[in-house]
Design a protein around this motif. Structure first.
Motif, short mmCIF file in Angstrom:
data_model
loop_
_atom_site.label_atom_id
_atom_site.label_comp_id
_atom_site.label_asym_id
_atom_site.label_seq_id
_atom_site.Cartn_x
_atom_site.Cartn_y
_atom_site.Cartn_z
N TRP A 179 -14.04 13.07 3.47
CA TRP A 179 -14.76 11.84 3.09
C TRP A 179 -15.63 11.37 4.27
CZ3 TRP A 179 -15.04 6.66 4.53
CH2 TRP A 179 -15.50 5.76 3.56
N ARG B 111 -9.92 7.18 -8.57
CA ARG B 111 -8.60 7.75 -8.25
C ARG B 111 -7.65 6.65 -7.78
NH1 ARG B 111 -4.94 10.21 -9.27
NH2 ARG B 111 -3.74 11.65 -8.00
N HIS B 112 -8.19 5.71 -6.98
CA HIS B 112 -7.34 4.62 -6.48
C HIS B 112 -6.95 3.64 -7.57
CE1 HIS B 112 -9.03 6.27 -2.75
NE2 HIS B 112 -7.86 5.94 -2.25
N ILE C 281 -4.04 5.40 -9.37
CA ILE C 281 -2.71 5.38 -8.73
C ILE C 281 -2.17 3.95 -8.64
CG2 ILE C 281 -3.13 7.47 -7.37
CD1 ILE C 281 -3.55 5.58 -4.93
N ALA D 142 0.84 -1.20 0.00
CA ALA D 142 0.00 0.00 0.00
C ALA D 142 0.88 1.25 0.00
CB ALA D 142 -0.92 -0.01 1.21
N GLN E 35 2.17 14.48 1.09
CA GLN E 35 0.99 13.83 0.49
C GLN E 35 0.11 13.23 1.59
OE1 GLN E 35 1.88 10.58 -2.14
NE2 GLN E 35 -0.03 10.82 -3.27
N ARG F 144 -1.97 15.85 3.06
CA ARG F 144 -3.08 16.19 2.17
C ARG F 144 -4.16 15.11 2.21
NH1 ARG F 144 -0.33 16.70 -2.67
NH2 ARG F 144 -1.24 14.80 -3.53
N LEU F 145 -3.70 13.86 2.21
CA LEU F 145 -4.64 12.74 2.21
C LEU F 145 -5.47 12.72 3.49
CD1 LEU F 145 -2.58 9.86 0.60
CD2 LEU F 145 -4.77 10.78 -0.18
C1 HEM Z 1 -11.67 2.77 1.80
C2 HEM Z 1 -10.50 3.23 1.97
C3 HEM Z 1 -10.05 4.54 1.41
C4 HEM Z 1 -10.68 5.73 1.38
C5 HEM Z 1 -12.07 6.04 1.88
C6 HEM Z 1 -9.80 6.69 0.75
C7 HEM Z 1 -10.09 8.00 0.51
C8 HEM Z 1 -9.43 8.79 -0.39
C9 HEM Z 1 -9.86 10.05 -0.91
C10 HEM Z 1 -11.13 10.76 -0.51
C11 HEM Z 1 -8.96 10.48 -1.83
C12 HEM Z 1 -9.00 11.76 -2.65
C13 HEM Z 1 -9.52 11.40 -4.01
C14 HEM Z 1 -9.51 12.54 -5.01
O1 HEM Z 1 -8.41 12.93 -5.45
O2 HEM Z 1 -10.59 12.99 -5.36
C15 HEM Z 1 -7.93 9.49 -1.88
C16 HEM Z 1 -6.83 9.54 -2.70
C17 HEM Z 1 -5.75 8.71 -2.53
N1 HEM Z 1 -5.68 7.61 -1.71
FE1 HEM Z 1 -7.15 6.84 -0.63
N2 HEM Z 1 -8.64 6.05 0.43
C18 HEM Z 1 -8.75 4.75 0.82
C19 HEM Z 1 -7.79 3.79 0.73
C20 HEM Z 1 -6.50 4.06 0.37
C21 HEM Z 1 -5.41 3.20 0.58
C22 HEM Z 1 -5.45 1.81 1.24
C23 HEM Z 1 -4.33 3.81 0.08
C24 HEM Z 1 -2.95 3.23 0.10
C25 HEM Z 1 -1.89 3.84 -0.22
C26 HEM Z 1 -4.74 5.09 -0.46
C27 HEM Z 1 -3.95 6.01 -1.09
C28 HEM Z 1 -4.42 7.11 -1.75
C29 HEM Z 1 -3.63 7.92 -2.66
C30 HEM Z 1 -2.16 7.72 -2.99
C31 HEM Z 1 -4.47 8.91 -3.15
C32 HEM Z 1 -4.13 9.98 -4.20
C33 HEM Z 1 -3.70 11.18 -3.44
C34 HEM Z 1 -3.28 12.33 -4.28
O3 HEM Z 1 -4.02 12.71 -5.21
O4 HEM Z 1 -2.22 12.83 -3.93
N3 HEM Z 1 -6.07 5.21 -0.23
N4 HEM Z 1 -8.24 8.49 -1.01
#
Ligand code: HEM
Length: 397
Positions: free
Chosen positions: A81, A104-105, A108, A60, A70, A73-74
């Motif tokens: 969310w 988005r996921h 990436i 992950a 990052q 920001r996340l």
């Molecule tokens: C159910 C579980 C998760 C939720 C609710 C969640 C929530 C979010 C949200 C709301 C965003 C922003 C999306 C956008 O750009 O509009 C995001 C982006 C992202 N999430 Fe998650 N996430 C989850 C799981 C994960 C996991 C397990 C990872 C592991 C690394 C992850 C990594 C990222 C990354 C790298 C981004 C892109 C960030 C960026 O644009 O810099 N997420 N996630």
């Protein structure tokens, strides 16, 4: 953009279906909404735990490409969310935003299992936080946990849907690429053969000293025939390329059949009978594409009768459709081939790209029509074209 919009609409409809499935009600929404104040103080801890676990999971963690900034920001995006989860309207805009988060996921390159595992962890932490903060009746606590679980399951379904759509698109793209590759190979093969014959004849004509007039004529005829073969390949491809834009209007059946018969220029050994019922006037079709359909079927029927036979074209009106049967008394199609003949690039003929029936079927499907086939080996085949009758849109042009 259009593509995404379509997905969103489809997603929202599916979301609503799933809401029914899990028996989501307004009371569920109220319970979730009223738990926000209890849970809000725990958000910071929930969010920290969420990202701490990601940094402990190498697979992950790999998706985090910009380090601590990052993560900061996340954390903010996860906070938003969560806020929307507990205060949302669960309307189309909500589903659209949640779906984009899923997408988005995918973008990436995060494997789907990690979003599922992360959500499972988040869910448990939310439930524990709720239990810790809860002071009301236990029955109401249980009801709230059920509501929250329903909501989180629906959110997971949206994320899964985004993954699935992306995988499906990827797979379709790969399949298209394979099909294009196969087709390119087929075209190369089909064109190289006649060109080789032409080349050999030209070589003869240029290099043989004092060829006889007979020989010269023989080679010129051979060149002419092979140019004809190459031309047919190109025509099949051009037909294929013309497909995407059917300009549907009222098309007269009998005159289209007559025109197609002229174009197909069938060999002498084939007797033709045309029977268009009185009540059949027209179909709704693109005239060019309808012509391709008819000439393809006539050509197939003719190819199925190498030693001649009877070709019959019957047209009749059946409810809101017109059915045109093209029957031959030819070699027929084996049971095994029958299931494959409409696939692109499948051909039982020694020559041919195997595009004819695939094109025909694709055209008819774009016209809300159908191509049906029945066949008996050794006795002949009947291909039936079903198209919407033009009497339905009598005011059509
Ligand atoms: C159910 C579980 C998760 C939720 C609710 C969640 C929530 C979010 C949200 C709301 C965003 C922003 C999306 C956008 O750009 O509009 C995001 C982006 C992202 N999430 Fe998650 N996430 C989850 C799981 C994960 C996991 C397990 C990872 C592991 C690394 C992850 C990594 C990222 C990354 C790298 C981004 C892109 C960030 C960026 O644009 O810099 N997420 N996630």
């Amino acid at each position: 953009v259009t593509q995404l919009k379509l997905n969103v609409e489809k997603c929202f409809r599916r979301y609503q279906n799933l809401q029914h499935y899990v028996e989501w009600t307004d009371e569920d929404a109220q319970r979730v909404h009223s738990s926000l104040d209890l849970l809000r103080p725990s958000f910071v801890g929930l969010i920290d735990d969420f990202y701490d676990e990601i940094t402990r999971q190498p697979e992950a963690q790999r998706a985090i490409t910009e380090g601590a900034d990052q993560i900061q920001r996340l954390k903010q995006t996860l906070r938003e969310w969560l806020m929307e989860l507990f205060a949302g309207q669960y309307d189309e805009a909500y589903v659209s935003r949640r779906w984009r988060v899923g997408l988005r996921h995918v973008e990436i390159g995060l494997e789907q299992v990690y979003t599922s595992a992360a959500l499972s962890r988040l869910r448990n932490r939310i439930l524990v936080a709720l239990q810790t903060a809860w002071t009301g009746p236990i029955v109401e606590f249980l009801a709230t946990t059920y509501s929250l679980n329903k909501l989180l399951d629906l959110d997971l379904a949206i994320i899964e849907d985004a993954y699935q759509s992306a995988y499906l698109e990827q797979q379709q793209r790969a399949e298209r690429l394979i099909a294009v590759g196969q087709m390119a190979g087929g075209i190369a093969h089909e064109l190289r053969n006649p060109l080789n014959v032409v080349k050999t004849s030209i070589y003869y004509l240029l290099n043989v000293k004092n060829p006889s007039t007979e020989k010269t004529i023989e080679h010129l005829h051979r060149i002419e025939r092979q140019v004809g073969v190459a031309d047919k390949v190109i025509t099949a491809l051009a037909d294929f390329a013309k497909l995407p834009f059917p300009q549907v209007r009222r098309v007269h059946v009998k005159s289209s059949v007559t025109e197609a018969l002229e174009l197909a220029s069938l060999p002498d050994g084939i007797a033709v009978r045309v029977d268009v019922a009185e009540d059949v006037s027209g179909v709704m079709a693109d005239p060019d594409q309808f012509r391709i359909v008819l000439t393809n079927l006539l050509r197939n029927a003719s190819d199925a009768m190498p030693t001649g036979g009877q070709l019959t074209i019957n047209a009749s009106a059946i409810e809101d459709f017109v059915e045109i049967d093209v029957s031959d008394t030819g070699i027929g199609i084996s049971r095994e081939s029958l299931t494959k003949i409409m696939q692109p690039l499948y051909s039982t003929k020694t020559r041919g790209l195997g595009l004819g029936l695939a094109i025909t079927r694709a055209i008819l499907e774009k016209h809300d029509g159908q191509l049906l086939v029945t066949s008996h080996e050794g006795q002949g085949s009947t291909f039936t074209v079903r198209l919407p009758s033009s009497s339905l849109s009598a005011n059509g042009t």
